[in-house]
Design a protein around this motif. Structure first.
Motif, PDB file in Angstrom:
ATOM      1  N   PHE A   1       3.222   0.928   7.143  1.00  0.00           N
ATOM      2  CA  PHE A   1       2.851   0.649   8.524  1.00  0.00           C
ATOM      3  C   PHE A   1       1.392   0.235   8.693  1.00  0.00           C
ATOM      4  O   PHE A   1       1.039  -0.346   9.713  1.00  0.00           O
ATOM      5  CB  PHE A   1       3.142   1.882   9.392  1.00  0.00           C
ATOM      6  N   ASP A   2       0.552   0.546   7.706  1.00  0.00           N
ATOM      7  CA  ASP A   2      -0.859   0.178   7.799  1.00  0.00           C
ATOM      8  C   ASP A   2      -1.236  -0.847   6.742  1.00  0.00           C
ATOM      9  O   ASP A   2      -2.405  -1.241   6.632  1.00  0.00           O
ATOM     10  CB  ASP A   2      -1.726   1.437   7.645  1.00  0.00           C
ATOM     11  N   GLU A   3      -0.249  -1.291   5.968  1.00  0.00           N
ATOM     12  CA  GLU A   3      -0.467  -2.269   4.897  1.00  0.00           C
ATOM     13  C   GLU A   3      -1.582  -1.840   3.945  1.00  0.00           C
ATOM     14  O   GLU A   3      -2.300  -2.659   3.385  1.00  0.00           O
ATOM     15  CB  GLU A   3      -0.785  -3.654   5.485  1.00  0.00           C
ATOM     16  N   GLY A   4      -1.745  -0.534   3.787  1.00  0.00           N
ATOM     17  CA  GLY A   4      -2.712  -0.016   2.828  1.00  0.00           C
ATOM     18  C   GLY A   4      -4.163  -0.070   3.264  1.00  0.00           C
ATOM     19  O   GLY A   4      -5.052   0.286   2.479  1.00  0.00           O
ATOM     20  N   ARG A   5      -4.439  -0.480   4.497  1.00  0.00           N
ATOM     21  CA  ARG A   5      -5.833  -0.620   4.934  1.00  0.00           C
ATOM     22  C   ARG A   5      -6.565   0.728   4.939  1.00  0.00           C
ATOM     23  O   ARG A   5      -7.755   0.794   4.632  1.00  0.00           O
ATOM     24  CB  ARG A   5      -5.888  -1.263   6.320  1.00  0.00           C
ATOM     25  N   SER A   6      -5.867   1.795   5.333  1.00  0.00           N
ATOM     26  CA  SER A   6      -6.509   3.104   5.374  1.00  0.00           C
ATOM     27  C   SER A   6      -6.631   3.738   3.981  1.00  0.00           C
ATOM     28  O   SER A   6      -7.246   4.796   3.841  1.00  0.00           O
ATOM     29  CB  SER A   6      -5.725   4.048   6.298  1.00  0.00           C
ATOM     30  N   ILE A   7      -6.073   3.073   2.979  1.00  0.00           N
ATOM     31  CA  ILE A   7      -6.190   3.546   1.588  1.00  0.00           C
ATOM     32  C   ILE A   7      -7.273   2.776   0.856  1.00  0.00           C
ATOM     33  O   ILE A   7      -8.090   3.347   0.131  1.00  0.00           O
ATOM     34  CB  ILE A   7      -4.848   3.405   0.839  1.00  0.00           C
ATOM     35  N   GLY A   8      -7.300   1.466   1.087  1.00  0.00           N
ATOM     36  CA  GLY A   8      -8.288   0.624   0.424  1.00  0.00           C
ATOM     37  C   GLY A   8      -8.106   0.623  -1.083  1.00  0.00           C
ATOM     38  O   GLY A   8      -6.981   0.576  -1.588  1.00  0.00           O
ATOM     39  N   ASP A   9      -9.208   0.742  -1.787  1.00  0.00           N
ATOM     40  CA  ASP A   9      -9.165   0.719  -3.245  1.00  0.00           C
ATOM     41  C   ASP A   9      -9.269   2.121  -3.846  1.00  0.00           C
ATOM     42  O   ASP A   9      -9.468   2.271  -5.051  1.00  0.00           O
ATOM     43  CB  ASP A   9     -10.310  -0.161  -3.789  1.00  0.00           C
ATOM     44  N   ARG A  10      -9.134   3.117  -3.002  1.00  0.00           N
ATOM     45  CA  ARG A  10      -9.271   4.484  -3.508  1.00  0.00           C
ATOM     46  C   ARG A  10      -8.067   4.908  -4.332  1.00  0.00           C
ATOM     47  O   ARG A  10      -6.932   4.479  -4.077  1.00  0.00           O
ATOM     48  CB  ARG A  10      -9.461   5.462  -2.350  1.00  0.00           C
ATOM     49  N   LYS A  11      -8.318   5.759  -5.298  1.00  0.00           N
ATOM     50  CA  LYS A  11      -7.228   6.346  -6.055  1.00  0.00           C
ATOM     51  C   LYS A  11      -6.593   7.467  -5.240  1.00  0.00           C
ATOM     52  O   LYS A  11      -7.267   8.189  -4.517  1.00  0.00           O
ATOM     53  CB  LYS A  11      -7.731   6.932  -7.376  1.00  0.00           C
ATOM     54  N   VAL A  12      -5.283   7.579  -5.363  1.00  0.00           N
ATOM     55  CA  VAL A  12      -4.559   8.657  -4.688  1.00  0.00           C
ATOM     56  C   VAL A  12      -3.717   9.407  -5.716  1.00  0.00           C
ATOM     57  O   VAL A  12      -3.361   8.866  -6.767  1.00  0.00           O
ATOM     58  CB  VAL A  12      -3.652   8.123  -3.560  1.00  0.00           C
TER      59      VAL A  12
ATOM     60  N   PRO B   1      -5.680   8.826   9.916  1.00  0.00           N
ATOM     61  CA  PRO B   1      -7.021   9.386   9.731  1.00  0.00           C
ATOM     62  C   PRO B   1      -7.551   9.034   8.345  1.00  0.00           C
ATOM     63  O   PRO B   1      -6.798   8.613   7.462  1.00  0.00           O
ATOM     64  CB  PRO B   1      -6.785  10.898   9.878  1.00  0.00           C
ATOM     65  N   PRO B   2      -8.849   9.200   8.117  1.00  0.00           N
ATOM     66  CA  PRO B   2      -9.409   8.924   6.789  1.00  0.00           C
ATOM     67  C   PRO B   2      -8.739   9.792   5.724  1.00  0.00           C
ATOM     68  O   PRO B   2      -8.283  10.904   6.000  1.00  0.00           O
ATOM     69  CB  PRO B   2     -10.886   9.292   6.941  1.00  0.00           C
ATOM     70  N   LEU B   3      -8.684   9.261   4.516  1.00  0.00           N
ATOM     71  CA  LEU B   3      -8.136  10.028   3.410  1.00  0.00           C
ATOM     72  C   LEU B   3      -8.995  11.263   3.156  1.00  0.00           C
ATOM     73  O   LEU B   3     -10.198  11.259   3.427  1.00  0.00           O
ATOM     74  CB  LEU B   3      -8.088   9.171   2.140  1.00  0.00           C
ATOM     75  N   PRO B   4      -8.402  12.321   2.633  1.00  0.00           N
ATOM     76  CA  PRO B   4      -9.199  13.510   2.317  1.00  0.00           C
ATOM     77  C   PRO B   4     -10.218  13.193   1.227  1.00  0.00           C
ATOM     78  O   PRO B   4     -10.046  12.249   0.458  1.00  0.00           O
ATOM     79  CB  PRO B   4      -8.150  14.522   1.826  1.00  0.00           C
ATOM     80  N   PRO B   5     -11.317  13.970   1.162  1.00  0.00           N
ATOM     81  CA  PRO B   5     -12.335  13.720   0.133  1.00  0.00           C
ATOM     82  C   PRO B   5     -11.796  13.995  -1.259  1.00  0.00           C
ATOM     83  O   PRO B   5     -10.785  14.670  -1.431  1.00  0.00           O
ATOM     84  CB  PRO B   5     -13.456  14.690   0.507  1.00  0.00           C
ATOM     85  N   GLY B   6     -12.505  13.475  -2.236  1.00  0.00           N
ATOM     86  CA  GLY B   6     -12.102  13.683  -3.619  1.00  0.00           C
ATOM     87  C   GLY B   6     -11.684  12.390  -4.278  1.00  0.00           C
ATOM     88  O   GLY B   6     -11.324  11.412  -3.618  1.00  0.00           O
TER      89      GLY B   6
END
Length: 241
Positions: free
Chosen positions: A141-152, A120-125
């Motif tokens: 497993f997703d090769e970072g596609r669902s993270i993109g360039d966002r900071k975590v 699912p999409p990352l939580p807001p913030g």
């Protein structure tokens, strides 16, 4: 051990289970969702012990009234003395507060991830606060596609590998601490220095398409490019699931 003593032991066991489950201590043994079952089990043990004692004392009083004590009868059925060993885990629960599994267990077990296909999409913030397990699953497993360039932002404890590399880790539970397994994330960028293993830290960073193989089981361990970090207190719930 007569029936009254058996009931007392049962009462102690039930009381210890209740004491553990009504505080955060239970989180060191089982996952959070099992708390209602622990409370119910503890209550049932206490009720069974109280009812046993009540029936035993009522029966003894009636026997003494009807027959007197001179005939030597009316003794409760005696169980094996080995039953007294049940008191040992009771004392352990009441007197000892063991720590949650940490770097010692994580450094001796391979990283554990299960195949995930839906992210699912990352939580807001900014940064998005996610678990170590969530980040590692998305990175592997997703090769970072669902993270993109966002900071975590992740929270975990420090593990130092045999090669001196620093990892951020959390132990995950399926049911209880007996099946706990580590999830590891290798750290790059502003790698924490001068911190002892088991130090809890909060790190902020970005996904990088880089991973290494766990030296224990050969599974992939993703990297996190750390931009900043700071020490934090260990959370009440130290396991993830």
């Amino acid at each position: 051990m007569n029936r009254q003593a058996q009931a007392v032991v049962l009462l102690l066991v039930g009381g210890a289970v209740l004491r553990t489950s009504l505080t955060d201590m239970y989180l060191r043994y089982v996952k959070q969702g099992l708390r209602p079952f622990l409370i119910a089990a503890g209550l049932l043990l206490v009720i069974a012990a109280v009812m046993t004692l009540w029936y035993e004392f009522r029966g003894s009083a009636k026997a003494a009234h009807d027959h007197g004590d001179h005939d030597g009868h009316g003794h409760g059925h005696r169980g094996p003395w080995v039953a007294w060993l049940l008191i040992l885990p009771v004392f352990a629960l009441l007197l000892v507060s063991p720590p949650a599994l940490g770097s010692y267990a994580a450094s001796r077990s391979g990283t554990a991830l299960q195949q995930v296909s839906d992210f699912p999409p990352l939580p807001p913030g900014d940064p998005a606060k996610i678990s170590v397990l969530d980040y590692a699953s998305r990175a592997v497993f997703d090769e970072g596609r669902s993270i993109g360039d966002r900071k975590v932002r992740l929270t975990g404890f420090v593990v130092t590998g045999a090669d001196g590399r620093s990892y951020l880790a959390r132990m995950i539970l399926t049911c209880c601490a007996a099946d706990a397994r580590p999830v590891k994330v290798a750290l790059a960028g502003q790698v924490p220095t001068g911190l002892k293993s088991d130090s809890w830290i909060e790190v902020t960073g970005r996904y990088v398409p880089k991973s290494i193989k766990d030296e224990i089981n050969g599974e992939r361990i993703p990297y996190l490019d750390v931009a900043e970090y700071h020490e934090v207190a260990a959370p009440n719930e130290q396991y993830e699931s």
